[in-house]
Design an enzyme around this catalytic site. Structure first.
Site, PDB file in Angstrom:
ATOM      1  N   LYS A  84      63.081  32.951  95.345  1.00 52.25           N
ATOM      2  CA  LYS A  84      64.442  32.918  95.891  1.00 52.25           C
ATOM      3  C   LYS A  84      65.106  34.286  95.887  1.00 52.25           C
ATOM      4  O   LYS A  84      65.745  34.667  96.865  1.00 52.25           O
ATOM      5  CB  LYS A  84      65.296  31.905  95.088  1.00 52.25           C
ATOM      6  CG  LYS A  84      66.771  31.928  95.438  1.00 52.25           C
ATOM      7  CD  LYS A  84      67.010  31.436  96.858  1.00 52.25           C
ATOM      8  CE  LYS A  84      68.252  31.999  97.506  1.00 52.25           C
ATOM      9  NZ  LYS A  84      68.130  33.373  98.011  1.00 52.25           N
ATOM     10  N   CYS A 123      67.304  29.201 100.386  1.00 50.07           N
ATOM     11  CA  CYS A 123      65.999  29.626 100.918  1.00 50.07           C
ATOM     12  C   CYS A 123      65.539  30.931 100.291  1.00 50.07           C
ATOM     13  O   CYS A 123      66.353  31.826 100.030  1.00 50.07           O
ATOM     14  CB  CYS A 123      66.091  29.868 102.430  1.00 50.07           C
ATOM     15  SG  CYS A 123      66.665  28.468 103.393  1.00 50.07           S
ATOM     16  N   SER A 124      64.226  31.067 100.121  1.00 46.52           N
ATOM     17  CA  SER A 124      63.673  32.383  99.792  1.00 46.52           C
ATOM     18  C   SER A 124      63.800  33.246 101.051  1.00 46.52           C
ATOM     19  O   SER A 124      63.841  32.724 102.163  1.00 46.52           O
ATOM     20  CB  SER A 124      62.202  32.251  99.389  1.00 46.52           C
ATOM     21  OG  SER A 124      61.463  31.681 100.451  1.00 46.52           O
ATOM     22  N   HIS A 129      59.859  36.824  98.619  1.00 45.67           N
ATOM     23  CA  HIS A 129      58.653  36.021  98.880  1.00 45.67           C
ATOM     24  C   HIS A 129      57.806  36.663  99.984  1.00 45.67           C
ATOM     25  O   HIS A 129      57.707  36.128 101.085  1.00 45.67           O
ATOM     26  CB  HIS A 129      59.096  34.597  99.243  1.00 45.67           C
ATOM     27  CG  HIS A 129      57.984  33.612  99.420  1.00 45.67           C
ATOM     28  ND1 HIS A 129      56.745  33.731  98.818  1.00 45.67           N
ATOM     29  CD2 HIS A 129      57.937  32.449 100.144  1.00 45.67           C
ATOM     30  CE1 HIS A 129      55.990  32.701  99.173  1.00 45.67           C
ATOM     31  NE2 HIS A 129      56.686  31.920  99.973  1.00 45.67           N
ATOM     32  N   CYS A 142      50.911  30.361 101.515  1.00 49.05           N
ATOM     33  CA  CYS A 142      51.736  31.011 100.475  1.00 49.05           C
ATOM     34  C   CYS A 142      51.065  30.953  99.109  1.00 49.05           C
ATOM     35  O   CYS A 142      51.568  31.538  98.142  1.00 49.05           O
ATOM     36  CB  CYS A 142      53.109  30.369 100.415  1.00 49.05           C
ATOM     37  SG  CYS A 142      53.973  30.409 101.986  1.00 49.05           S
TER      38      CYS A 142
HETATM   39  N1  COA Z   1      68.805  34.557 100.563  1.00 52.60           N
HETATM   40  C1  COA Z   1      69.859  35.397 100.382  1.00 52.60           C
HETATM   41  N2  COA Z   1      70.306  36.228 101.347  1.00 52.60           N
HETATM   42  C2  COA Z   1      69.651  36.217 102.528  1.00 52.60           C
HETATM   43  C3  COA Z   1      68.542  35.391 102.758  1.00 52.60           C
HETATM   44  C4  COA Z   1      68.130  34.541 101.724  1.00 52.60           C
HETATM   45  N3  COA Z   1      67.090  33.728 101.902  1.00 52.60           N
HETATM   46  N4  COA Z   1      68.089  35.613 104.012  1.00 52.60           N
HETATM   47  C5  COA Z   1      68.868  36.569 104.533  1.00 52.60           C
HETATM   48  N5  COA Z   1      69.807  36.937 103.638  1.00 52.60           N
HETATM   49  C6  COA Z   1      70.869  37.940 103.821  1.00 52.60           C
HETATM   50  C7  COA Z   1      70.336  39.249 104.366  1.00 52.60           C
HETATM   51  O1  COA Z   1      70.036  40.143 103.312  1.00 52.60           O
HETATM   52  C8  COA Z   1      71.495  39.735 105.192  1.00 52.60           C
HETATM   53  O2  COA Z   1      72.456  40.313 104.318  1.00 52.60           O
HETATM   54  P1  COA Z   1      73.305  41.598 104.776  1.00 52.60           P
HETATM   55  O3  COA Z   1      74.079  41.133 105.993  1.00 52.60           O
HETATM   56  O4  COA Z   1      74.145  41.893 103.589  1.00 52.60           O
HETATM   57  O5  COA Z   1      72.288  42.647 105.114  1.00 52.60           O
HETATM   58  C9  COA Z   1      72.106  38.470 105.759  1.00 52.60           C
HETATM   59  O6  COA Z   1      71.719  37.417 104.845  1.00 52.60           O
HETATM   60  C10 COA Z   1      71.620  38.132 107.147  1.00 52.60           C
HETATM   61  O7  COA Z   1      70.216  38.275 107.147  1.00 52.60           O
HETATM   62  P2  COA Z   1      69.301  37.762 108.328  1.00 52.60           P
HETATM   63  O8  COA Z   1      67.972  38.458 108.200  1.00 52.60           O
HETATM   64  O9  COA Z   1      70.044  37.872 109.634  1.00 52.60           O
HETATM   65  O10 COA Z   1      69.110  36.243 107.945  1.00 52.60           O
HETATM   66  P3  COA Z   1      68.463  35.149 108.861  1.00 52.60           P
HETATM   67  O11 COA Z   1      69.561  34.188 109.202  1.00 52.60           O
HETATM   68  O12 COA Z   1      67.674  35.762 109.970  1.00 52.60           O
HETATM   69  O13 COA Z   1      67.410  34.479 107.875  1.00 52.60           O
HETATM   70  C11 COA Z   1      66.708  32.584 106.625  1.00 52.60           C
HETATM   71  C12 COA Z   1      67.831  33.607 106.862  1.00 52.60           C
HETATM   72  C13 COA Z   1      67.116  31.718 105.441  1.00 52.60           C
HETATM   73  C14 COA Z   1      66.531  31.699 107.858  1.00 52.60           C
HETATM   74  C15 COA Z   1      65.382  33.349 106.323  1.00 52.60           C
HETATM   75  O14 COA Z   1      65.566  34.088 105.122  1.00 52.60           O
HETATM   76  C16 COA Z   1      64.200  32.406 106.176  1.00 52.60           C
HETATM   77  O15 COA Z   1      63.621  31.985 107.187  1.00 52.60           O
HETATM   78  N6  COA Z   1      63.779  32.059 104.946  1.00 52.60           N
HETATM   79  C17 COA Z   1      62.673  31.147 104.708  1.00 52.60           C
HETATM   80  C18 COA Z   1      61.352  31.876 104.717  1.00 52.60           C
HETATM   81  C19 COA Z   1      60.198  30.911 104.626  1.00 52.60           C
HETATM   82  O16 COA Z   1      60.157  29.890 105.281  1.00 52.60           O
HETATM   83  N7  COA Z   1      59.199  31.246 103.805  1.00 52.60           N
HETATM   84  C20 COA Z   1      58.053  30.418 103.613  1.00 52.60           C
HETATM   85  C21 COA Z   1      58.363  29.343 102.665  1.00 52.60           C
HETATM   86  S1  COA Z   1      57.152  28.065 102.576  1.00 52.60           S
END
Ligand code: COA
Length: 386
Positions: free
Chosen positions: A326, A204-205, A330, A81
């Protein structure tokens, strides 16, 4: 004698779920947003895992063609990243050394074409495979361990972490390139579904698609290319053990602290003179640790300061005016470049509604994986140098 290096233009694609755009289109969008029409001598492209996410490697020439910059050298660079920050650093060194006069950096990642669990698996390849990723420890899980330890040592609360998210979502509402342009309250964060205790979805981002571009040049050329260039005073990088288990502390990121110390020394800047910071808030706890690693607040002090509003757009140290990872989003390979792009906009007075008034000096903080790579940049606007 090392030369002075300036950012002369910067741009970004819209971040978010960009299913309609491929990597070349995203790069072109960021390039066009930068509005740069001059010639470049070299191109650095940053991407963490384009092969795994899109089955497309060899991004240097792909992006070079997309931005129509001829046949100059082009290469892709990977540092998880922190790929973007590391690519800016290589570009900075090539201009500073005299090898090139004008160099472009384009950072990008296209992450949403794979299912969410596959995105998580690909990302976790940037942690220690044997002891972390293969045991099922995803990045949310690794940062959750850091959060728990921080809570144990300093009494940091889940509400204080939530305040980071609320602030960054609020800032992103002022950024038309951001993935999320909606406010969330501390209560919303607290009520969002758990991901890895104590981190919830809104800590989470997101998984995002997007690209960012900056063009840098040596002093004489820069003044002909931009009325308001921003000088890169320092761009320092440091490393640490890949696995959390080998770190001396997990309440902070030692590589970030080392890179920040070096960057402050080399730039001659003082922390008290930094007007804004773009930091790597991949999880809310990461922003708290970033502020303590850089030294804006003592250990255990950043969460309380966030709660008091000191890091808000109107606070004493505005942090992540862009919305941060966030809420701006990302797209991992784009993030470090996007931080420089935001600082350039802020220092040249072009950040619109999220403009930090009187911004003269800015700091970028970009971290790879759980903190094994860190890059810190310090930039100064035209006004600030006078
Ligand atoms: N912040 C805010 N909203 C989020 C979000 C987040 N991080 N992630 C998803 N959403 C929202 C989506 O827009 C969606 O909204 P909608 O229903 O209005 O369209 C809803 O939540 C469901 O989205 P979905 O894609 O099913 O979420 P998910 O449960 O598959 O993923 C996380 C959520 C947090 C697990 C995922 O965003 C994630 O893995 N983040 C971390 C990424 C990471 O590790 N990056 C590297 C860092 S070192």
């Amino acid at each position: 004698m090392p030369r002075r290096v300036f950012v002369v233009a910067a741009g970004s694609s819209r971040f978010g779920e960009r299913w309609e755009a491929g990597q070349a289109e995203l790069a072109k969008e960021a390039w066009q947003d930068a509005g740069f029409r001059g010639k470049i001598d070299s191109l650095f492209v940053s991407s963490m895992a384009s092969g795994a996410f899109t089955e497309q490697e060899h991004l240097g020439p792909l992006v070079l063609s997309a931005i129509g910059s001829g046949s100059v050298p082009s290469v892709r660079l990977e540092a998880a990243c922190a790929s973007g920050g590391a690519a800016v650093r290589q570009a900075f060194l090539s201009v500073r050394s005299g090898e090139h006069d004008v160099v472009a950096v384009v950072g990008l990642e296209k992450m949403t074409d794979v299912p969410p669990d596959e995105a998580s698996r690909i990302l976790s390849q940037a942690s220690l495979a044997e002891d972390e990723a293969r045991t099922g420890a995803t990045f949310p899980a690794l940062y959750a361990l850091m959060a728990r330890r921080h809570m144990h040592e300093f009494g940091t609360t889940e509400e204080q972490l939530a305040a980071v998210s609320a602030k960054n979502h609020s800032n992103a509402c002022l950024n038309d390139k951001a993935h999320f342009r909606r406010t969330v309250s501390v209560d919303d964060v607290m009520r969002s579904p758990p991901v890895s205790d104590p981190l919830k979805v809104l800590d989470c981002s997101p998984v995002s698609d997007g690209a960012a571009a900056i063009i840098i040049a040596e002093e004489g050329v820069a003044r002909g290319l931009s009325e308001n260039p921003a000088e890169i005073l320092a761009c320092e990088q440091a490393s640490g053990p890949l696995g959390l288990c080998a770190r001396t502390t997990i309440c902070g990121i030692p590589a970030a602290a080392s890179a920040a110390k070096l960057a402050l020394e080399k730039s001659g800047a003082k922390l008290s003179g930094i007007d804004l910071a773009e930091v790597h808030d991949c999880f809310t706890i990461a922003e708290i640790m970033a502020l303590e690693d850089v030294g804006f607040f003592p250990r255990g002090g950043a969460a309380k300061a966030t709660e008091r509003g000191e890091t808000a757009l109107s606070g004493s140290v505005p942090v992540n005016p862009s919305g941060g990872l966030k809420a701006k989003g990302h797209p991992v390979g784009a993030t470090g470049v996007s931080q420089f792009a935001e600082c350039f906009l802020q220092l040249s007075g072009r950040a619109g509604k999220r403009q930090v008034k009187g911004a003269r000096t800015a700091l970028t903080h970009n971290v790879g994986g759980s903190g094994a790579t860190a890059v810190i940049g310090i930039l100064s606007g035209e006004v600030g140098r006078k």
